[in-house]
Each structure stands twice: as C-alpha cells, then as structure tokens.
Scaffold this motif. Sequence first.
Motif, PDB file in Angstrom:
ATOM      1  N   LYS A 141       5.854  -2.259  -9.869  1.00 14.46           N
ATOM      2  CA  LYS A 141       4.926  -3.180  -9.188  1.00 14.46           C
ATOM      3  C   LYS A 141       5.456  -4.613  -9.222  1.00 14.46           C
ATOM      4  CE  LYS A 141       1.012  -2.114 -11.291  1.00 14.46           C
ATOM      5  NZ  LYS A 141      -0.450  -2.133 -11.570  1.00 14.46           N
ATOM      6  N   VAL A 145       3.123   1.066  -3.575  1.00 15.81           N
ATOM      7  CA  VAL A 145       2.435   0.872  -4.849  1.00 15.81           C
ATOM      8  C   VAL A 145       1.084   1.588  -4.876  1.00 15.81           C
ATOM      9  CG1 VAL A 145       1.424  -0.798  -6.451  1.00 15.81           C
ATOM     10  CG2 VAL A 145       3.588  -1.320  -5.305  1.00 15.81           C
ATOM     11  N   THR A 146       0.188   1.200  -3.943  1.00 16.59           N
ATOM     12  CA  THR A 146      -1.166   1.761  -3.955  1.00 16.59           C
ATOM     13  C   THR A 146      -1.155   3.280  -3.822  1.00 16.59           C
ATOM     14  OG1 THR A 146      -1.938  -0.276  -2.899  1.00 16.59           O
ATOM     15  CG2 THR A 146      -3.454   1.586  -2.905  1.00 16.59           C
ATOM     16  N   THR A 150      -1.064   4.906  -7.257  1.00 20.38           N
ATOM     17  CA  THR A 150      -1.950   4.458  -8.340  1.00 20.38           C
ATOM     18  C   THR A 150      -2.775   5.581  -8.944  1.00 20.38           C
ATOM     19  OG1 THR A 150      -3.573   3.825  -6.656  1.00 20.38           O
ATOM     20  CG2 THR A 150      -2.135   2.079  -7.519  1.00 20.38           C
ATOM     21  N   ARG A 151      -2.964   6.675  -8.203  1.00 17.88           N
ATOM     22  CA  ARG A 151      -3.748   7.794  -8.724  1.00 17.88           C
ATOM     23  C   ARG A 151      -2.885   8.878  -9.354  1.00 17.88           C
ATOM     24  NH1 ARG A 151      -8.377   8.782  -4.023  1.00 17.88           N
ATOM     25  NH2 ARG A 151      -9.300   6.681  -4.126  1.00 17.88           N
ATOM     26  N   ALA A 173       0.954   6.300 -13.008  1.00 19.53           N
ATOM     27  CA  ALA A 173       0.425   4.974 -12.675  1.00 19.53           C
ATOM     28  C   ALA A 173       0.217   4.092 -13.897  1.00 19.53           C
ATOM     29  CB  ALA A 173      -0.886   5.124 -11.912  1.00 19.53           C
ATOM     30  N   SER A 174      -0.023   4.680 -15.041  1.00 18.68           N
ATOM     31  CA  SER A 174      -0.272   3.894 -16.249  1.00 18.68           C
ATOM     32  C   SER A 174       0.983   3.679 -17.093  1.00 18.68           C
ATOM     33  CB  SER A 174      -1.338   4.596 -17.105  1.00 18.68           C
ATOM     34  OG  SER A 174      -0.908   5.911 -17.445  1.00 18.68           O
ATOM     35  N   ARG A 223       0.825  -1.211   0.000  1.00 14.84           N
ATOM     36  CA  ARG A 223       0.000   0.000   0.000  1.00 14.84           C
ATOM     37  C   ARG A 223       0.860   1.263   0.000  1.00 14.84           C
ATOM     38  NH1 ARG A 223      -4.035  -2.571   4.471  1.00 14.84           N
ATOM     39  NH2 ARG A 223      -5.373  -3.739   3.031  1.00 14.84           N
TER      40      ARG A 223
END
Length: 438
Positions: A86, A68-69, A72-73, A77-78, A65
């Motif tokens: 990851k 990584v988490t 994610t926003r 992230a993409s 978390r």
Amino acid sequence: MISFKQLPIEAKAAVAAGVVFFSMMLSRSYLAEKLDFRTRRWLLRLQMALFANTLMLMGSLHVWRSTVTTFTRSSAASSFCFMLWKIAVFTFLALAHSSFFTLLFLVAEEPYFFSLAAYTCLGAYIILIFFLFTLGSVEQAYKFLAGRGAKAGTGNKNRTALKPVLAVLLTVVLTVVGLLNASQPPTVNSVEIPVHKLPSAMNNLKVVLLSDIHLGPTVGKTKLAMIVRMVQALKPDITVIVGDLSDAEAKIIRPAVEPLGELDSPLGTYFVTGNHEYYTSDVSNWFELLKSFNIQPLHNENVKIVSPKSTSDWFCLAGVDDIEADVLRYSGHGMDLKKALRGCSSEHAIVLLAHQPIAAKWALQERPDINLILSGHTHGGQIFPLNAGAYLLNPFFVGLYQVGQNTFVYVSPGTMYYGIPMRLGSRAEITEIILRSP
C-alpha cells in the motif's frame, strides 16, 4: 437535486478539471496580453499541472481500487507485506502526480533524481492505466459473451485478482524496457531526399536535423553534449533544430545549453520555435541566447543557402513560428508563411522548417511549390500506448512522406524525449539528410 458534496470523488475530479480547463481558456483568450511574461508563464504552467493532476486523480482512484482495495478482504490484507505494498502504490501515485510540478521548481543544469523518478512513475502510470482498462474490458466482454455477467463465484474472484497482478507485471517489464531504450544514444538515421530545382553544385549537401530535445527536468547538459558530439562526427553542411529545444526559461537553464556553442556547420545552424518554447514565455531571451552561440533563429524569415562552389547556386531555407503562438496569442509571434517565404520564388528550391506536421500540411495547402519541409513534434508517440494517439492526431507521423510529385515532408521522431525518460515503440533519432539534385 444532487449537491456537489454528494457527487462521487471521480465526478468531483471531473468538475475540478473542467474548472481548471475553463480558467486556462480564459487566460489564453482574455488575459494573455494583459499579464506580464513572468506572471503568465507561472500561471500557464500551474494551470497545466493542476489540469493534468485533476484528470489523473480519476485514474489514480481506479489504480488504488484495482491494486489495493481489491485485496483488502483477502487473508493477506493484514500482513506486513500488504502494508508495504500500500505504501509503494501510494508513493508511486504521489510521484506520478508530482511530475508536472517539477517544471516549476526542479530545473537545473543536470536533472534531479526526484524529477527522473517522478517522470518515470508518470510513464509507468500511463502504461498501467492502459492495461487495467484493457484487461478490464476483456473481462467484461468475456462475462457478456459467456452469459455470466450476473454470477459471482470463486472463478470470477480469481480473475478479478489476476487482472491487477498481470497489469502490474506488464507495466514493470515495459517500464524497464522503455528506460533502457531511452538511455541509449539517439540512432543516426541517414535519409536521401531528392529536392526539385536544387542546383547540381549542391548535390549531396548534408543537413543534420535535430528536434524535441526538451532540456528541462529530465534532460540536461550531459545529454546535450552527447548530441553535439554525434552531430560533429557527421560533419554536416547545415544543422537545423526544429523546435522544442527546451522546457525552461533561458536564464535558468543556460549552463545546460552551452554545448550548442560547439556546433560549427559551415553553412550555418538554424532554429525555429516549437510549442514548448511558447510555454516558457521566454522566446525573446531564447533567441538572444541562441544567437550568442551562432545559431540563427528563423522567426518567420528565410536565408539563402549559397553553394561554396558558386554564388549563383543557392536555395531558400525558411522557418515559421510554431502555431501554438497563435493559440496563446503570444505577442509578435505566430505562423506567417507569407512573411517567411518573402523573396523565395519557385525558380529556386525551397526548404521549410516547421515544428508541427499540421503546420507542414497548412504550408503546402498555401504554397504547394515548397520542395521539402522538416518537422518534429510527434516524438513517434514516444511511449506505448500514446503512439496511436500521436498517429491519429498528426497528418504526418514520423519519417519521410512524398506529397505530390516534387514535395517531401520529413518528420523527426525527436532527438531526446519529453519529460518521461522512456521510449516504447519509438526511438530517439539524429537525422542525417542528404539532399539530392534531380
């Protein structure tokens, strides 16, 4: 009432850890004497691996978390790089979790690369968890003191992102430093210890102390051969190994043990068990193997170390089984100080070998006339941040302690390392002890 399915995954991991821990206690207390050694050995190791992994699962979720988490926003992230990140974090956690299972499947004459990688990740995992927790605590304290605990803004988001980045950077740096430190040969530490009632004819007697070599997944024949060469160069009168020589069964790792046959101290080489010998459930075979190399196990017994100059000058060298044998209810074993010191009177100097410092404390409470106790077990904490825990849990941590007027305790920080091939805040050591007659 909340069902098990409704519990968060951290709570489920905690429940699983509790179940495994209960099964370990059940095995130790009720099944210990009913299972054969082979079954018991595998059951114990499997339980310990499962217990460690269920506890680690809670930490791994936090690591995921945080590293990584949290991102994610973000706009990255993409990206392909974030996908690689990851994969790297997942691989790192998987390797750390797998380290405990290498004892079951990957023990040989020399370490496998997978075992070294897995235990390195475990060491880095411990450091990373510490920094994530510490930096998180600092962040929460700052919010509380600043009175902005309920506010959210760009500054807070930046600090949230900075925390895992800083933790990872610190972990990488300390992991590299720890690996480099542990890759060095053990330092030779020379210590002079006055021994009350040691005959003057035995003044300057040299004892080399080895401890916690931990032959197994990450320590093999090459490392042991190096240690033996260093011991030979010191030309000791006596060599003592105070436990945790190995983490594997004698038959499996026998080729790695062969360098011990080159130890040739004129007054003998002696060995006492550590807690890890009992985890192997193979102590009898280890005793036989060591005897074949002219290394005498002191199984709650003693020997007279007689001066080459005069047969009337001698002192008593005794050794006790490790206290873990009592916990595991290992048949025929357990610390028995009375038996170990049978025939050792206070008229002659007494030197005791006891693996754990707590056993040294108990021995002195029962027999304050013991002049010197040699121990190990603590590893000096081995790696940061475990040093603090090792310090708090042991009555003697590392180095030389004087207890009363005529008694000393020396605790070795270990000659190698356990599992994790790292040293932070500690250094592997071969101890050269010079016994002084008062």
